[in-house]
Design a protein around this motif. Structure first.
Motif, PDB file in Angstrom:
ATOM      1  N   VAL A   1      44.450  44.193  43.714  1.00 19.69           N
ATOM      2  CA  VAL A   1      45.212  42.912  43.531  1.00 19.69           C
ATOM      3  C   VAL A   1      44.837  41.409  43.716  1.00 19.69           C
ATOM      4  N   ARG A   2      44.165  41.210  44.665  1.00 20.41           N
ATOM      5  CA  ARG A   2      43.567  40.410  45.161  1.00 20.41           C
ATOM      6  C   ARG A   2      42.369  39.999  44.332  1.00 20.41           C
ATOM      7  N   ARG A   3      41.256  41.288  44.470  1.00 16.95           N
ATOM      8  CA  ARG A   3      40.720  40.667  43.454  1.00 16.95           C
ATOM      9  C   ARG A   3      40.627  39.844  41.664  1.00 16.95           C
ATOM     10  N   MET A   4      41.630  40.596  41.432  1.00 16.08           N
ATOM     11  CA  MET A   4      42.526  39.594  40.308  1.00 16.08           C
ATOM     12  C   MET A   4      42.666  38.347  40.423  1.00 16.08           C
ATOM     13  N   ALA A   5      43.181  38.192  41.390  1.00 13.06           N
ATOM     14  CA  ALA A   5      43.837  37.077  41.683  1.00 13.06           C
ATOM     15  C   ALA A   5      42.477  36.344  41.552  1.00 13.06           C
ATOM     16  N   ALA A   6      41.602  36.282  43.078  1.00 20.09           N
ATOM     17  CA  ALA A   6      40.474  35.723  43.109  1.00 20.09           C
ATOM     18  C   ALA A   6      39.308  35.399  41.658  1.00 20.09           C
ATOM     19  N   ALA A   7      39.682  36.457  40.576  1.00 24.05           N
ATOM     20  CA  ALA A   7      39.498  36.326  39.230  1.00 24.05           C
ATOM     21  C   ALA A   7      39.861  35.128  38.442  1.00 24.05           C
ATOM     22  N   GLY A   8      41.055  34.692  38.768  1.00 22.79           N
ATOM     23  CA  GLY A   8      41.614  34.131  37.463  1.00 22.79           C
ATOM     24  C   GLY A   8      42.964  34.711  37.112  1.00 22.79           C
ATOM     25  N   VAL A   9      42.307  35.459  37.462  1.00 23.10           N
ATOM     26  CA  VAL A   9      43.886  36.741  36.210  1.00 23.10           C
ATOM     27  C   VAL A   9      45.267  37.200  37.183  1.00 23.10           C
ATOM     28  N   PRO A  10      46.814  35.850  36.226  1.00 23.47           N
ATOM     29  CA  PRO A  10      47.393  36.049  37.713  1.00 23.47           C
ATOM     30  C   PRO A  10      48.199  37.040  37.865  1.00 23.47           C
ATOM     31  N   PRO A  11      48.569  38.451  38.712  1.00 23.91           N
ATOM     32  CA  PRO A  11      48.637  39.204  39.179  1.00 23.91           C
ATOM     33  C   PRO A  11      50.373  39.512  38.963  1.00 23.91           C
ATOM     34  N   ARG A  12      51.079  40.587  37.549  1.00 21.23           N
ATOM     35  CA  ARG A  12      52.156  40.873  37.308  1.00 21.23           C
ATOM     36  C   ARG A  12      52.934  41.210  39.103  1.00 21.23           C
ATOM     37  N   LEU A  13      55.009  41.277  38.557  1.00 18.02           N
ATOM     38  CA  LEU A  13      55.053  41.866  39.448  1.00 18.02           C
ATOM     39  C   LEU A  13      54.829  43.373  39.438  1.00 18.02           C
ATOM     40  N   ARG A  14      54.098  44.101  38.562  1.00 16.47           N
ATOM     41  CA  ARG A  14      53.935  45.160  38.146  1.00 16.47           C
ATOM     42  C   ARG A  14      52.471  45.778  38.705  1.00 16.47           C
ATOM     43  N   THR A  15      52.003  44.998  38.552  1.00 21.43           N
ATOM     44  CA  THR A  15      50.649  44.931  39.574  1.00 21.43           C
ATOM     45  C   THR A  15      51.072  44.998  40.718  1.00 21.43           C
ATOM     46  N   TYR A  16      51.328  44.451  42.228  1.00 24.20           N
ATOM     47  CA  TYR A  16      51.642  44.496  43.067  1.00 24.20           C
ATOM     48  C   TYR A  16      52.719  45.750  43.379  1.00 24.20           C
TER      49      TYR A  16
END
Length: 571
Positions: free
Chosen positions: A187-202
């Motif tokens: 999740v953290r690396r998704m956010a750092a890469a500019g891809v917004p995580p969703r609730l299901r990702t967390y």
């Protein structure tokens, strides 16, 4: 392949180096660099790719160029290609939760004898199936997770860029192997890469930390969700309540109860069980202060509109648990205390009406909606607004003007001004079909003469109109629409369910006519009140039509003449 999978899993673990390497690229770079998991393709496919046949030219054929291929032909050719056939087969496996067949198809597709290029959709189907099996079947969990990591390693080797759905499946694989840190790193690396995580990702990381009794790790995930603008729902809040209660973290339990109050309001049985377990614990009896300032308690209640003072646990001592009934006015039959009707801040209503206007103008013809606002200022305000399409089609396939009119008369009798409510109907409803019947024309004419009918223009969604009118006029809204579809999800605010609770009027019909189910005289939400002698916590579960309630009382602890009484109300 096991070495590759191990490398893929190691790459997902949170390290300072990997987080620094994957900053967001400049816009002119290829899309495959946007995620830290994808490598640039060296060619169209990996070693499994087939070489495309050269495109014939006019000189090759010696005649005229062939006619362009139509869209239908291209779609048919794509469906009948090896990639298209594999996609269909994997979709069927996904529908039937058939992981063994999907893995056989995958093994055949990557074999050197008959390779089939794999796309993002192929990989996502496979990873989804592996993550589902790993999470739901303890006997095959480890094997399914390992195959999932192998497939993800192959995906990276092929240079196929993962998306949010891909990485959610990878996070679920990590959680299934009881590795919440790995799931959270995705999740953290998704956010750092500019891809917004969703609730299901967390979810995988949060629930894995909670299952591991790691309250600190779960708190980090919650904080990351807040920073990303992702709002937890009841399952996430219940898991956080449970892990913090197990760790005897009284202040966190108090905070999460308040957050549940703001976001969930009515809770399910499993959440109530987590709350009840807390109040039965030794930590709950020991939590609280011996002295407090009654003025601050009163100020907190007033500031919050009633129902919650926000000053923490007051008093000490054990809590008891029992059951009770509540009458239609919200009065507890065990203690005689009454649930309050929590005020909505007028500024919240104004802000909500403004956000409704902005959304409506984006999705409706601007001039049409502005014209409606101008009309409403001239003819309003109204004590009630009727979603006439919903009312007129109640329990019927044919629209009934007489049914709408009976509701109009019924709601007019219960409103203070006795003014006709605002009736919102689409223009097609008032100009054709049943509207041409003389009796119905007479009804319409009466509404028009009273300035109570507004016909929404062609191509518009009348939901925007009746909702805006009800919010801006602070009026009742008569509709059985549960307001759960995409339009209402756009509102994305905790204000909306609170507003519905206080303003929506539902209805039923019988041989005697319509029955209006007015909003309850109390707020259906967790409530906590504290006076000189009493603190009361009320948690609402689900309501009966009769307005009665079953309650689980978490009450009666005495300290310095202070009776801390708490109720968990089951509706």
């Amino acid at each position: 392949m096991g070495v590759a999978a191990a490398a893929a899993r190691a790459a997902l673990r949170p390290t300072a180096a990997t987080l620094l390497l994957f900053s967001r690229p400049h816009q002119h770079r290829r899309a495959t660099q946007h995620l830290p998991f994808a490598r640039r393709r060296r060619h169209s496919y990996s070693s499994t790719a087939t070489v495309a046949a050269p495109t014939p030219t006019l000189g090759d054929s010696g005649g005229e160029a062939p006619e362009p291929e139509g869209k239908a032909a291209r779609r048919r050719r794509a469906r009948e290609s090896p990639e298209g056939l594999l996609r269909h087969q994997l979709d069927m496996c996904s529908r039937n939760a058939d992981l063994p067949t999907a893995l056989r198809l995958y093994d055949a597709a990557v074999s050197p004898e008959s390779p089939v290029p794999l796309s993002l959709h192929h990989y996502n189907c496979l990873l989804y199936l592996c993550s589902n099996a790993a999470a739901s079947d303890p006997d095959s969990s480890a094997a399914a997770a390992q195959r999932g990591f192998d497939i993800f390693a192959r995906m990276e080797a092929d240079g196929v860029q993962p998306n949010e759905a891909t990485l959610t499946s990878v996070a679920r694989l990590a959680a299934a192997t009881r590795d919440p840190a790995m799931a959270f790193s995705v999740v953290r690396r998704m956010a750092a890469a500019g891809v917004p995580p969703r609730l299901r990702t967390y979810g995988p990381a949060l629930f894995a930390y909670c299952d591991a009794k790691d309250a600190d790790g779960a708190g980090q995930v919650e904080a990351h969700m807040d920073a990303s603008g992702v709002v937890p729902e009841e399952p996430e809040l219940a898991a956080l309540l449970r892990v913090n209660a197990d760790k005897a973290r009284a202040e966190e339990v108090y905070r999460l109860l308040h957050r549940t109050r703001a976001l969930v309001r009515q809770v399910c049985d499993t959440t109530a069980q987590a709350v009840e377990a807390w109040f039965r614990s030794d930590a709950a009896s020991e939590a609280g202060v011996d002295k407090w300032d009654p003025r601050k308690i009163k100020e907190g209640v007033v500031r919050g509109g009633g129902g919650w003072h926000g000053q923490g646990w007051l008093g000490k001592g054990p809590w008891s648990v029992g059951t009770s009934e509540m009458d239609k006015d919200g009065t507890c039959q065990r203690c005689g205390e009454r649930l309050v009707c929590i005020d909505i801040d007028p500024s919240e209503t104004d802000n909500f009406a403004s956000s409704l206007t902005e959304l409506a103008i984006k999705r409706e013809a601007r001039d049409d909606f502005l014209c409606f606002q101008s009309w409403l200022r001239r003819h309003g305000p109204f004590d009630a607004v009727i979603d006439a399409a919903n009312v007129g089609l109640y329990n019927s396939k044919a629209f009934s003007f007489s049914q709408v009119n009976s509701v109009v008369n019924a709601i007019q009798r219960v409103t203070k001004s006795k003014k006709l409510p605002l009736i919102i109907l689409h223009r097609n409803r008032v100009s054709g079909g049943p509207a041409k019947v003389p009796f119905n024309q007479k009804i319409l004419e009466g509404w028009r003469n009273a300035g109570a009918l507004y016909a929404t223009p062609p191509g518009s969604n009348d939901d925007w109109y009746w909702l805006y009118a009800a919010v801006s006029c602070r009026s009742l809204l008569v509709t059985n629409d549960e307001m759960r579809d995409h339009l209402f999800q756009l509102l994305g605010t905790s204000f909306f369910p609170r507003w519905k609770e206080k303003h929506q009027v539902r209805l039923t019909f019988s041989g005697r006519g319509p029955t209006l189910h007015l909003p309850p005289p109390y707020s259906i939400v967790i409530q906590m009140e504290a006076g000189m002698y009493q603190q009361q916590l009320v948690m609402i579960l689900k309501s009966h039509d009769s307005g009665s309630a079953r309650q689980e009382n978490l009450p009666s602890r005495w300290d310095m003449d202070f009776n801390a009484y708490s109720e968990v109300a089951k509706y």
